[in-house]
Design a protein around this motif. Structure first.
Motif, PDB file in Angstrom:
ATOM      1  N   THR A  75     -11.144  -0.202   3.041  1.00 11.18           N
ATOM      2  CA  THR A  75      -9.894   0.333   3.560  1.00 11.18           C
ATOM      3  C   THR A  75      -8.730  -0.369   2.881  1.00 11.18           C
ATOM      4  OG1 THR A  75      -9.957  -1.240   5.404  1.00 11.18           O
ATOM      5  CG2 THR A  75     -10.852   0.960   5.801  1.00 11.18           C
ATOM      6  N   THR A  76      -7.688   0.394   2.616  1.00  9.64           N
ATOM      7  CA  THR A  76      -6.528  -0.159   1.937  1.00  9.64           C
ATOM      8  C   THR A  76      -5.728  -1.048   2.879  1.00  9.64           C
ATOM      9  OG1 THR A  76      -5.223   1.788   2.521  1.00  9.64           O
ATOM     10  CG2 THR A  76      -6.373   1.820   0.403  1.00  9.64           C
ATOM     11  N   SER A  77      -5.002  -1.987   2.299  1.00 13.15           N
ATOM     12  CA  SER A  77      -4.128  -2.868   3.079  1.00 13.15           C
ATOM     13  C   SER A  77      -2.943  -3.242   2.211  1.00 13.15           C
ATOM     14  CB  SER A  77      -4.872  -4.122   3.542  1.00 13.15           C
ATOM     15  OG  SER A  77      -5.324  -4.870   2.431  1.00 13.15           O
ATOM     16  N   ALA A  78      -1.827  -3.534   2.857  1.00 12.33           N
ATOM     17  CA  ALA A  78      -0.625  -3.917   2.121  1.00 12.33           C
ATOM     18  C   ALA A  78      -0.829  -5.279   1.474  1.00 12.33           C
ATOM     19  CB  ALA A  78       0.576  -3.953   3.055  1.00 12.33           C
ATOM     20  N   ARG A  79      -0.360  -5.401   0.246  1.00 13.68           N
ATOM     21  CA  ARG A  79      -0.498  -6.673  -0.458  1.00 13.68           C
ATOM     22  C   ARG A  79       0.368  -7.751   0.189  1.00 13.68           C
ATOM     23  NH1 ARG A  79      -2.769  -8.790  -4.530  1.00 13.68           N
ATOM     24  NH2 ARG A  79      -1.804 -10.341  -5.867  1.00 13.68           N
ATOM     25  N   SER A  80       1.546  -7.354   0.670  1.00  9.66           N
ATOM     26  CA  SER A  80       2.433  -8.295   1.351  1.00  9.66           C
ATOM     27  C   SER A  80       2.874  -7.669   2.664  1.00  9.66           C
ATOM     28  CB  SER A  80       3.654  -8.616   0.474  1.00  9.66           C
ATOM     29  OG  SER A  80       4.544  -9.473   1.165  1.00  9.66           O
ATOM     30  N   ASN A 362      -3.784  -3.434  -1.561  1.00 13.97           N
ATOM     31  CA  ASN A 362      -5.058  -4.089  -1.847  1.00 13.97           C
ATOM     32  C   ASN A 362      -6.201  -3.225  -1.333  1.00 13.97           C
ATOM     33  OD1 ASN A 362      -3.828  -6.249  -3.002  1.00 13.97           O
ATOM     34  ND2 ASN A 362      -4.237  -7.699  -1.358  1.00 13.97           N
ATOM     35  N   LEU A 363      -7.359  -3.372  -1.974  1.00 12.21           N
ATOM     36  CA  LEU A 363      -8.588  -2.735  -1.511  1.00 12.21           C
ATOM     37  C   LEU A 363      -9.717  -3.728  -1.726  1.00 12.21           C
ATOM     38  CD1 LEU A 363     -10.233  -0.267  -0.521  1.00 12.21           C
ATOM     39  CD2 LEU A 363     -10.447   0.417  -2.924  1.00 12.21           C
ATOM     40  N   THR A 364     -10.398  -4.097  -0.665  1.00 12.53           N
ATOM     41  CA  THR A 364     -11.499  -5.053  -0.753  1.00 12.53           C
ATOM     42  C   THR A 364     -12.815  -4.310  -0.615  1.00 12.53           C
ATOM     43  OG1 THR A 364     -10.143  -6.820   0.171  1.00 12.53           O
ATOM     44  CG2 THR A 364     -12.520  -7.137   0.210  1.00 12.53           C
ATOM     45  N   GLY A 429      -4.805   1.055   5.639  1.00 17.63           N
ATOM     46  CA  GLY A 429      -5.868   1.470   6.552  1.00 17.63           C
ATOM     47  C   GLY A 429      -6.615   2.702   6.122  1.00 17.63           C
ATOM     48  N   MET A 430      -6.239   3.336   4.992  1.00 15.72           N
ATOM     49  CA  MET A 430      -6.948   4.532   4.524  1.00 15.72           C
ATOM     50  C   MET A 430      -8.271   4.152   3.855  1.00 15.72           C
ATOM     51  SD  MET A 430      -4.072   7.081   2.908  1.00 15.72           S
ATOM     52  CE  MET A 430      -3.007   8.042   3.986  1.00 15.72           C
ATOM     53  N   ASN A 431      -9.287   4.994   4.013  1.00 11.67           N
ATOM     54  CA  ASN A 431     -10.565   4.788   3.339  1.00 11.67           C
ATOM     55  C   ASN A 431     -10.431   5.125   1.858  1.00 11.67           C
ATOM     56  OD1 ASN A 431     -11.975   4.085   5.723  1.00 11.67           O
ATOM     57  ND2 ASN A 431     -12.201   6.239   6.256  1.00 11.67           N
ATOM     58  N   ALA A 432     -10.936   4.256   1.021  1.00 15.09           N
ATOM     59  CA  ALA A 432     -10.791   4.444  -0.423  1.00 15.09           C
ATOM     60  C   ALA A 432     -12.008   3.885  -1.135  1.00 15.09           C
ATOM     61  CB  ALA A 432      -9.521   3.763  -0.932  1.00 15.09           C
ATOM     62  N   THR A 433     -12.172   4.318  -2.378  1.00 10.47           N
ATOM     63  CA  THR A 433     -13.260   3.856  -3.235  1.00 10.47           C
ATOM     64  C   THR A 433     -12.659   3.229  -4.481  1.00 10.47           C
ATOM     65  OG1 THR A 433     -14.742   5.596  -2.461  1.00 10.47           O
ATOM     66  CG2 THR A 433     -15.299   4.536  -4.553  1.00 10.47           C
ATOM     67  N   GLY A 434     -13.161   2.070  -4.828  1.00 14.18           N
ATOM     68  CA  GLY A 434     -12.724   1.397  -6.041  1.00 14.18           C
ATOM     69  C   GLY A 434     -13.838   1.368  -7.065  1.00 14.18           C
ATOM     70  N   GLU A 435     -13.562   1.845  -8.261  1.00 16.64           N
ATOM     71  CA  GLU A 435     -14.553   1.881  -9.338  1.00 16.64           C
ATOM     72  C   GLU A 435     -14.065   0.961 -10.462  1.00 16.64           C
ATOM     73  OE1 GLU A 435     -17.290   5.185 -11.684  1.00 16.64           O
ATOM     74  OE2 GLU A 435     -15.449   5.796 -10.664  1.00 16.64           O
TER      75      GLU A 435
END
Length: 662
Positions: A75-80, A362-364, A429-435
């Motif tokens: 899930t995405t999150s704000a960097r700051s 950010n995306l972890t 908070g959005m669902n995302a995929t990182g490649e």
């Protein structure tokens, strides 16, 4: 006599009921068996139709770029996202923003009320005014103009000179002057020797620049390595470096001359107008040592000034807290959360909310331990967000967790990705995929992953070059090779003493290198026991699934028979009869079942390189433009021996139904 006939009739009636019950059970079982056979026949036909409907695909060997990636979801999150904290106790009386509002740094977000703080500030200001008045009155009323010796003795040091601020000298040196009160000096020293050959009361020599005298050992500590020597004179220069030795000349240690019983002359204020004594002078108690041009700051006045300093600091802190009653935005951004409402009581440090600063996100993702070794900070990343169809954002690897997390025997590492979401609509908070792009090759040959076949730990492609090797048999060989060496050996052993392990899985033991495993089977047949001519494999004398070779069956068929079988031959005749029944049953079950049209080519061994979900790099074995054949069914894709990469960080090495129709 009548009773015996009655009992006999009862026994016959009971036996009849048992026989009728048995007949019913047998009839029911027979019906169930017939139904099961018809159901099995229907299932075999449906499977045969499904198998025959599975077509084949082909694809040309292409040249271009291929990329290997590692991916995962999160899930995405704000960097700051700085927090908004209350800086003072009180009641939140006014909340001026809502979630989603855009704010600038310094904008008022909320107002906190604390009536007690205003009263405290008023009290502190009044106390400060009183202290100022006391300090003025005390300084004006003091008439002290000199500093006197507190005891009789010799002046050993003077630190203040005419024009000096007495308080400044006192704070710097610890005193204005030093007086020796007992007429003695001392030397303290540590010896490097484990023990000194001296005792209390011994006389020792003390030598230094301008110093040549003797002293007496008055103290020994630390197992005899630390000593104090007293000199019966205070006329030597204080602070001189000296050496202590025995009367025989053996050096014991070094130190400095110090006053044995010093007395410090102090002052808390005023300006030195005159120094009335010199170093070495003998003074009497209450003799004037210094004259002050201004009135000295007495202890009472110094205490008042210290109180004023503390009160002033407390007042400044209280005023700073009063400024904290107005809660302002720490940065530009959007109000992300609010944890309080108007009327709530808050204390210093309470979390009021948070602000999203900027649009960097950010995306972890969790990456498997086998793949994380390929991931490095700075590698390029493609971000796809579930809520934004078709949008691809660019980013990079920001940080890799040094410690993994183990769950169910699988260890993963958190990899933090960063990307710019300005103008994209991505929210925290959005669902995302990182490649993550971990490797790439340019000008490379590649084919669909589904085309790969692994046989006996070697990788093959079926090339459409007019060869006669069967693709169906190749797929069967792949399936068989996955059963494991132990299962293969068991199958080979069941096939007779002359069968090899490879024969048990449809690969002849004497097959020449490069020949297709399973070649020579009947048209449409499956290697290692497939559907052949509508008959069930193993439906011969060896029985269904027995794995017996044709040679063994022929030997059994050719065995001599007699018109009157012996007792030893009867079990063999019974077994032969049972197998004929079973063979007939099998023929009925598989009546009308046939396989799809066969596809043939040449099986070529290849070397592979980079691989992703869709394509695999070919390093050798085929050329650009060659056409490769592969089955289009899900079964054959799985049989290739590659598993699809899960969205949890695996590199997605092949598998799946992707890339058909090339």
């Amino acid at each position: 006599m009548g009773e015996q006939q009655t009992a006999k009739r009862r026994r016959k009636g009971k036996a009849g009921r048992v026989i009728r019950r048995m007949v019913k059970i047998i009839v029911v079982l027979a019906i169930l068996a017939v139904a099961a056979l018809f159901g099995l026949r229907a299932y075999i036909r449906s499977q045969a139709e499904s198998s025959s409907s599975a077509g084949y695909s082909s694809s040309a060997v292409r040249r271009g770029s291929i990329m290997q990636t590692v991916y995962g979801t999160g899930t995405t999150s704000a960097r700051s996202q700085p927090n908004i904290l209350a800086g003072v106790d009180g009641t939140l009386t006014e909340l001026r923003v809502e979630i989603g509002d855009t704010v600038k740094a310094g904008d008022i977000l909320a107002v906190i009320t604390n009536d007690e703080l205003d009263d405290t500030i008023t009290d502190l200001e009044f106390a400060l005014w009183e202290l100022d008045d006391k300090i003025t009155d005390t300084a004006a009323g003091s008439k002290v103009t000199s500093i006197e010796a507190p005891a009789a003795g010799r002046v050993m040091a003077i630190y203040a000179q005419a024009g000096d601020d007495a308080l400044a000298v006192f704070r710097r040196e610890g005193s204005l002057a030093i007086i020796s009160t007992d007429g003695r000096m001392k030397v303290e020293f540590d010896s490097a020797l484990s023990s000194m050959d001296i005792a209390l009361g011994d006389t020792v020599c003390i030598v230094g620049r301008g110093v040549d005298t003797v002293g007496t050992v008055t103290d020994l500590t630390r197992q005899g390595t630390h000593a104090t020597v007293t000199i019966l004179s205070d006329e030597l220069p204080m602070g001189t470096a000296v050496t202590v030795a025995t009367q025989a000349g053996e050096e014991l240690g070094t130190g400095t001359l110090e006053v044995n019983k010093p007395l410090a002359v102090s002052s808390y204020g005023g300006t030195i107008k005159k120094v009335s004594v010199a170093v070495g002078d003998t003074v009497k108690r209450k003799q004037t040592i210094f004259q002050l041009e201004d009135s000295p700051l007495t202890l009472t006045l110094e205490d008042l000034r210290l109180q004023r300093e503390a009160a002033a600091k407390e007042l400044a802190d209280a005023k700073e807290q009063r400024e904290s009653l107005i809660v302002v935005a720490p940065c530009d951004g959007v109000v992300a959360s609010l944890n309080v409402s108007e009327g709530d009581d808050v204390s210093s440090g309470t979390l009021l909310g948070s602000i999203l600063e900027g649009e960097d996100m950010n995306l972890t993702i969790a990456v498997d331990e086998l793949d994380v070794v390929q991931v490095e900070a700075g590698q390029s990343v493609t971000i796809t967000v579930d809520a934004l169809s078709g949008a691809e954002l660019s980013g990079e690897v920001y940080r890799i967790a040094p410690v993994g997390t183990n769950s169910g025997g699988v260890t993963t590492y958190d990899v933090e990705l960063t990307f710019d979401a300005a103008g994209t609509g991505v929210r925290s908070g959005m669902n995302a995929t990182g490649e993550i792009k971990v490797a790439s090759a340019q000008d490379a040959l590649y084919v669909p992953v589904e085309a790969l076949m692994t046989i006996a730990n070697e990788t093959y492609l079926m090339v459409a070059d007019g060869g006669t090797q069967s693709l169906t048999n190749a797929v069967a060989s792949v399936k068989s090779s996955k059963r494991g060496a132990s299962q293969t050996a068991d199958t080979a052993q069941a096939g007779g003493s002359g069968a090899s392990a490879q024969q048990g899985v449809g690969v002849p033991a004497d097959m020449p290198e490069g020949e297709m495993p399973g070649d020579g089977m009947p048209e449409g047949g499956m290697a290692g026991g497939g559907i052949t001519g509508g008959t069930m494999p193993g439906a011969d004398a060896g029985g269904s699934g027995s794995g017996r070779s044709t040679r063994g069956n022929a030997e059994q068929t050719d065995a001599p028979t007699e018109s009157t079988p012996s007792a030893a031959a009867q079990p063999e005749q019974q077994a032969s009869w049972l197998e004929r029944v079973r063979s007939s049953l099998h023929a009925w079950l598989y009546e009308g079942v046939s396989t799809a049209e066969e596809v043939t080519g040449s099986l070529v061994r290849v070397e592979t390189g980079l691989q992703n979900d869709d394509y695999v790099q070919i390093l050798s074995g085929v050329s650009e433009g060659d056409v490769v054949l592969y089955t289009a069914s899900q079964t054959s894709s799985t049989a290739n021996g590659f598993s699809s990469g899960s969205r949890g960080g695996s590199s997605g090495m092949g598998g799946g139904m992707m890339g058909f129709g090339f």
